[in-house]
Design a protein around this motif. Structure first.
Motif, mmCIF file in Angstrom:
data_model
loop_
_atom_site.group_PDB
_atom_site.id
_atom_site.type_symbol
_atom_site.label_atom_id
_atom_site.label_comp_id
_atom_site.label_asym_id
_atom_site.label_seq_id
_atom_site.Cartn_x
_atom_site.Cartn_y
_atom_site.Cartn_z
ATOM 1 N N VAL A 148 0.690 -1.265 0.126
ATOM 2 C CA VAL A 148 -0.052 0.005 -0.152
ATOM 3 C C VAL A 148 0.949 1.268 0.202
ATOM 4 O O VAL A 148 0.296 2.374 0.378
ATOM 5 C CB VAL A 148 -0.921 -0.074 1.129
ATOM 6 N N GLY A 149 1.966 1.193 -0.354
ATOM 7 C CA GLY A 149 2.951 2.504 -0.347
ATOM 8 C C GLY A 149 3.828 2.446 0.627
ATOM 9 O O GLY A 149 3.682 2.163 1.741
ATOM 10 N N GLY A 150 5.072 2.924 0.455
ATOM 11 C CA GLY A 150 6.113 2.984 1.301
ATOM 12 C C GLY A 150 6.800 1.752 2.063
ATOM 13 O O GLY A 150 7.398 1.907 2.992
ATOM 14 N N GLY A 151 6.499 0.706 1.233
ATOM 15 C CA GLY A 151 6.996 -0.658 1.776
ATOM 16 C C GLY A 151 5.875 -1.292 2.557
ATOM 17 O O GLY A 151 6.214 -2.495 3.274
ATOM 18 N N PHE A 152 4.882 -0.600 3.101
ATOM 19 C CA PHE A 152 3.613 -0.883 3.867
ATOM 20 C C PHE A 152 3.141 -2.451 3.231
ATOM 21 O O PHE A 152 2.662 -2.148 2.227
ATOM 22 C CB PHE A 152 2.785 -0.044 4.275
ATOM 23 N N VAL A 153 2.742 -3.287 3.890
ATOM 24 C CA VAL A 153 2.079 -4.312 3.464
ATOM 25 C C VAL A 153 1.061 -4.989 4.511
ATOM 26 O O VAL A 153 1.180 -4.890 5.912
ATOM 27 C CB VAL A 153 2.967 -5.689 3.415
ATOM 28 N N VAL A 154 -0.194 -4.906 4.088
ATOM 29 C CA VAL A 154 -1.249 -5.392 4.709
ATOM 30 C C VAL A 154 -1.848 -6.998 3.874
ATOM 31 O O VAL A 154 -1.900 -7.077 3.043
ATOM 32 C CB VAL A 154 -2.495 -4.489 4.971
ATOM 33 N N PRO A 289 8.983 9.062 1.991
ATOM 34 C CA PRO A 289 8.243 7.976 2.457
ATOM 35 C C PRO A 289 8.285 6.546 1.514
ATOM 36 O O PRO A 289 7.885 5.703 1.820
ATOM 37 C CB PRO A 289 6.822 8.288 2.838
ATOM 38 N N THR A 290 8.553 6.931 0.140
ATOM 39 C CA THR A 290 8.412 5.662 -0.849
ATOM 40 C C THR A 290 10.092 5.777 -1.531
ATOM 41 O O THR A 290 10.846 6.782 -1.344
ATOM 42 C CB THR A 290 7.398 6.059 -1.783
ATOM 43 N N ILE A 336 0.327 7.415 0.354
ATOM 44 C CA ILE A 336 1.645 7.584 -0.158
ATOM 45 C C ILE A 336 1.877 6.644 -1.401
ATOM 46 O O ILE A 336 3.022 6.530 -1.709
ATOM 47 C CB ILE A 336 2.819 7.696 0.854
ATOM 48 N N SER A 337 0.648 6.298 -2.007
ATOM 49 C CA SER A 337 1.095 5.036 -3.111
ATOM 50 C C SER A 337 0.621 5.699 -4.453
ATOM 51 O O SER A 337 -0.247 6.229 -4.626
ATOM 52 C CB SER A 337 -0.008 3.922 -2.689
ATOM 53 N N GLY A 338 1.843 5.728 -5.294
ATOM 54 C CA GLY A 338 1.663 6.057 -6.598
ATOM 55 C C GLY A 338 0.479 5.420 -7.359
ATOM 56 O O GLY A 338 -0.203 5.984 -8.279
ATOM 57 N N ALA A 339 0.153 4.220 -7.082
ATOM 58 C CA ALA A 339 -0.580 3.240 -7.676
ATOM 59 C C ALA A 339 -2.272 3.658 -7.171
ATOM 60 O O ALA A 339 -3.282 3.448 -8.062
ATOM 61 C CB ALA A 339 -0.385 1.911 -7.459
#
Length: 458
Positions: A148-154, A289-290, A336-339
């Motif tokens: 979901v952006g910045g290396g965060f994963v859910v 942050p990314t 913070i996700s470009g996608a």
């Protein structure tokens, strides 16, 4: 939910936090789950499917390589970036990999790693599903994750894929908006960095916070140093030449005797180019942050360290704390996700973070810091994410340099006022979120619009 400064910054590898760091972490997490559930020894094969933006630009962003390395147990912060390509090539040649670095399974890179260019999963554009297979073909386990952006994963069980798993740690001064943050600063007579430092101590002692931030600063400096020394052409087929080494030689040759009044801007450009050329080549960087925007905070922090009289480690710590507080507002209230929202969510957020942070270490009040951050994002609203060839090179590298200079200008504009302004940071962040929702999908990290389709003969 509480977010730490070390959630916003993490050491990883290029070229993308959402497309490289996130998938590597997700793949590793899947394997850890298999081992935790006692299934690892029964697995004879694995399959990975990447959807949406991951499927559309995954090869250009190194998502395929990241998945392989993650399945083999690698972590973005520690993986050997000099050997990673060779390891992935060996997996392809052998038709097998070591799950978690210890259990060999079959893996055909052409059949077992599928990038769906036109399919998406429901919760977020960066979706991926992993499956573990038994000897008789049965599916032992399957898990879906979102980067979901910045290396965060859910994972698929998270409530809202634009959020990390909730951390319920009570912090001293919780805030969810810029207005709340300013109210805390006024009530407690604290700077933004002091508020953030007080909150950080919910997880670790002040000395550990300081040491961790200075370690991140060391990684940033090492990244710039590598980027200034490594010659050649960036990988991926566009044949984009590295520009930082030549610019570094030119600036050093000019020394301090240059009569060019804008020479300082050239140094800022250099710092950003060096970081993002390293990122584009899969080098080690700090997500801030990314990855796509990883050059902005380091470039402006290098500017502070090189050109501001009296700059010291205390200022570096305050800079990074302030930038993180601003980054949290973007992560909590938009993306913070470009996608998800286009490059305004990456470069725009980083520009705001760097602008506010520089304003504080230059003596700005909390109101001036908030103003600087607002200027930084306001003038990146609507920024599309349209990487040529799906690579984090054009326009991404130059875009970081331009945004770094913009952040410095935003800080100076804010310092020239008293903090009073018409558009609040909260309103600008909401506008960014709304603009991202209205933006067509082809402008959100799919390489199906903008420069990606109009510049095809690079």
């Amino acid at each position: 939910m509480a977010l730490s400064v070390f959630d916003l910054y993490s050491v990883g590898i290029g070229p993308s936090s959402s497309h490289t760091v996130g998938p590597m972490r997700a793949a590793r997490r899947f394997v850890e789950g298999l081992e935790r559930d006692g299934l690892l020894d029964d697995v004879v094969g694995v399959r990975a499917e990447l959807y949406g933006s991951l499927g559309a630009t995954g090869r250009g962003h190194g998502s395929d390589k990241a998945v392989v390395l993650g399945l083999e147990g690698e972590d973005p912060a520690t993986v050997d970036t000099d050997r990673s390509d060779d390891r992935v090539a060996q997996v392809r040649a052998d038709g097998s990999l070591l799950l978690g670095g210890k259990h060999q399974v079959r893996f055909d890179s052409d059949k077992d790693l599928v990038l769906h260019r036109r399919k998406s999963l429901p919760a977020h554009p960066n979706g991926m599903t992993f499956r573990a297979l038994a000897a008789d073909g049965r599916e032992l386990a399957a898990r879906t994750y979102y980067s979901v952006g910045g290396g965060f994963v859910v994972d698929e069980e998270a409530t809202g894929a634009d959020r990390v798993v909730a951390d319920t740690t009570p912090v001293r001064f919780p805030f969810r908006s810029g207005a709340e943050l300013l109210e805390i600063c006024a009530r407690e007579n604290l700077s933004i960095s002091e508020v953030m430092l007080a909150n950080e101590q919910a997880w670790r002692p002040e000395a550990e916070v300081r040491a961790g931030l200075l370690d991140l600063w060391a990684v940033m400096r090492a990244c710039v140093d590598r980027g200034c020394r490594r010659e050649g052409v960036l990988p991926g087929g566009l044949k984009v030449p590295r520009r930082a080494p030549a610019l570094h030689r030119e600036l050093n040759a000019a020394g301090h005797d240059s009569t060019d009044p804008l020479r300082g801007m050239d140094w800022v450009n250099l710092f950003a180019l060096a970081v993002n050329e390293e990122n584009a080549s899969g080098g080690r960087i700090v997500t801030a942050p990314t990855n796509g925007a990883a050059g902005i905070v380091p470039a402006v922090l290098h500017y502070y360290a090189r050109f501001v009289p009296g700059a010291d480690d205390d200022g570096v710590v305050r800079f990074l704390l302030t930038a993180a507080a601003i980054g949290i507002l973007f992560k909590e209230n938009a993306s913070i996700s470009g996608a998800e929202v286009g490059c305004q969510g990456e470069v725009g957020s980083a520009c705001a973070m760097a602008a506010g942070a520089l304003c504080e270490v230059l003596g700005g009040s909390p109101a001036q810091v908030e103003n600087a951050a607002e200027v930084g994002i306001e003038h990146n609203l609507g920024l599309t994410c349209d990487p040529v060839g799906g690579l984090v090179q054009i326009p991404c590298i130059e875009r970081n340099a331009v945004a770094s200079v913009k952040a410095i200008n935003a800080a100076r504009l804010a310092l020239a006022g008293d903090g009073t302004h018409k558009v609040s940071l909260d309103k600008a962040i909401k506008t960014m979120r709304d603009t991202g929702r209205d933006m067509k999908v082809k402008y959100k990290e799919t390489a199906r619009g903008g420069l990606a389709v109009n510049v095809i003969e690079c």
